[in-house]
Design an enzyme around this catalytic site. Sequence first.
Site, PDB file in Angstrom:
ATOM      1  N   ASN A  98       1.503   5.222  -5.563  1.00 58.77           N
ATOM      2  CA  ASN A  98       1.150   6.453  -6.284  1.00 58.77           C
ATOM      3  C   ASN A  98       1.865   6.580  -7.632  1.00 58.77           C
ATOM      4  O   ASN A  98       1.446   7.364  -8.482  1.00 58.77           O
ATOM      5  CB  ASN A  98       1.455   7.678  -5.421  1.00 58.77           C
ATOM      6  CG  ASN A  98       0.265   8.052  -4.546  1.00 58.77           C
ATOM      7  OD1 ASN A  98      -0.858   7.587  -4.782  1.00 58.77           O
ATOM      8  ND2 ASN A  98       0.484   8.870  -3.534  1.00 58.77           N
ATOM      9  N   HIS A 339       4.066   5.402   2.849  1.00 56.39           N
ATOM     10  CA  HIS A 339       4.857   4.704   1.836  1.00 56.39           C
ATOM     11  C   HIS A 339       4.366   4.971   0.407  1.00 56.39           C
ATOM     12  O   HIS A 339       4.379   4.058  -0.442  1.00 56.39           O
ATOM     13  CB  HIS A 339       4.884   3.189   2.115  1.00 56.39           C
ATOM     14  CG  HIS A 339       5.095   2.880   3.563  1.00 56.39           C
ATOM     15  ND1 HIS A 339       4.093   2.415   4.375  1.00 56.39           N
ATOM     16  CD2 HIS A 339       6.173   3.043   4.347  1.00 56.39           C
ATOM     17  CE1 HIS A 339       4.570   2.276   5.611  1.00 56.39           C
ATOM     18  NE2 HIS A 339       5.814   2.654   5.626  1.00 56.39           N
ATOM     19  N   CYS A 340       3.917   6.200   0.161  1.00 60.42           N
ATOM     20  CA  CYS A 340       3.435   6.610  -1.182  1.00 60.42           C
ATOM     21  C   CYS A 340       2.287   5.739  -1.678  1.00 60.42           C
ATOM     22  O   CYS A 340       2.117   5.604  -2.896  1.00 60.42           O
ATOM     23  CB  CYS A 340       4.562   6.599  -2.225  1.00 60.42           C
ATOM     24  SG  CYS A 340       5.921   7.676  -1.840  1.00 60.42           S
ATOM     25  N   ALA A 341       1.540   5.132  -0.769  1.00 58.43           N
ATOM     26  CA  ALA A 341       0.454   4.246  -1.215  1.00 58.43           C
ATOM     27  C   ALA A 341      -0.773   4.433  -0.314  1.00 58.43           C
ATOM     28  O   ALA A 341      -1.159   3.519   0.420  1.00 58.43           O
ATOM     29  CB  ALA A 341       0.926   2.798  -1.212  1.00 58.43           C
TER      30      ALA A 341
END
Length: 383
Positions: A98, A339-341
Amino acid sequence: MIYLDNAATTWPKPACVAQTMTDYALNVGASPGRASHRLSLAASRVVYDTREALGRLFGVSDPLRIVFTANGTEALNLVAMGYLNSGDHVVTTSVEHNALMRPLRHLESLGVRLTIVPCGVDGTLDPAAVEQALRPNTVLLAINHASNVVGTVLPIAQIGAIARMRGILMLVDSAQTAGAYPIDMAAMGIDLLAFTGHKGLFGPQGTGGLCLGERVDVERLRPLKRGGTGSNSESEEQPSFLPDKYEAGTLNAVGIAGLGAGARYVLEQGVSRIRRHEEELTACLLSGLRAIPGLQLYGTGDASLQVATVSFNVTDIQPSEVAERLDEEHGVLCRAGLHCAPAAHRTIGTYPRGSVRFGLSYLNTLEQVDAAVEAVRSVASER
Ligand SMILES: Cc1ncc(COP(=O)(O)O)c(C=O)c1O
């Protein structure tokens, strides 16, 4: 305790990092580039030495073409916000963090055209698919060097060659590779290298930066922020020269001192040696996990094709519960979730559940990997 959350931040750091930061805090401490007294000059020297070490690591001959930012996210934002205009087309991939995806999505809402090239379920990317996505108005390829979810390394050099041929700049997010995987900007055709300081480079949190290759037109790349630089102070305009154009405000000099120590440690050890050790740890982890009943492993399953970041799930147990039990019952510290993805999880088929992620570092040992595998086996056997 076994710390396996190195894909988020490496820990422990080599002892020289804390020692260098302590020495800076005790004996230097002044603002770099702001005065002509001895401590300010010493601070400037420390900052320059860090640029120089990073330049050696990434193949940047002019240290002034390396600018410091607060983290990898800020470096990626600098390029996205500073280079793209409404009507421009940018190509990225479906495994981005992100840190890149959110600025690109924001710019899309302002009229920037965005193409997201899908990666395979194992995180691999076909360079031909990137080439097919190019349009006459494409100005930037923005590509992750390695996924922070499955670790798969993307074919940066091949994509870089395409970018060169078509006269397009390539931005690479090296958050998961800098310090842990060989990077040579010129040889790989990287024009803009965004790096974070607190992972494979062993620096402290709050450090990162951007390396500007020779093809980058500094006139065209707008700064993310403007303000005092200690230079051209008679003017109310931002200086146009490097690195001051992009370094408004007092730098995190104590952090940069630590980052310099981390980068020099990586240079001393050698990236190829670091890579060999991490590949060996990863191969051991993959084969250990693969043998556990009821465990799904994501990615290519081949240590030579990935960095030391491994994602998996245990059937019938939520990733957060697996991580909690690993910590509480076995002292294994890892990370669970998206995991921010989120795009990467959609790509590998784990959205919205997420995965358990083990991130290994050069400072982990084979014994730790074996113990972590046994811990997962124990959790999986009590489903
Ligand atoms: C692939 C990737 N890109 C960007 C970032 C952001 O880096 P930073 O935490 O330094 O902002 C991360 C950090 O987790 C990452 O893994």
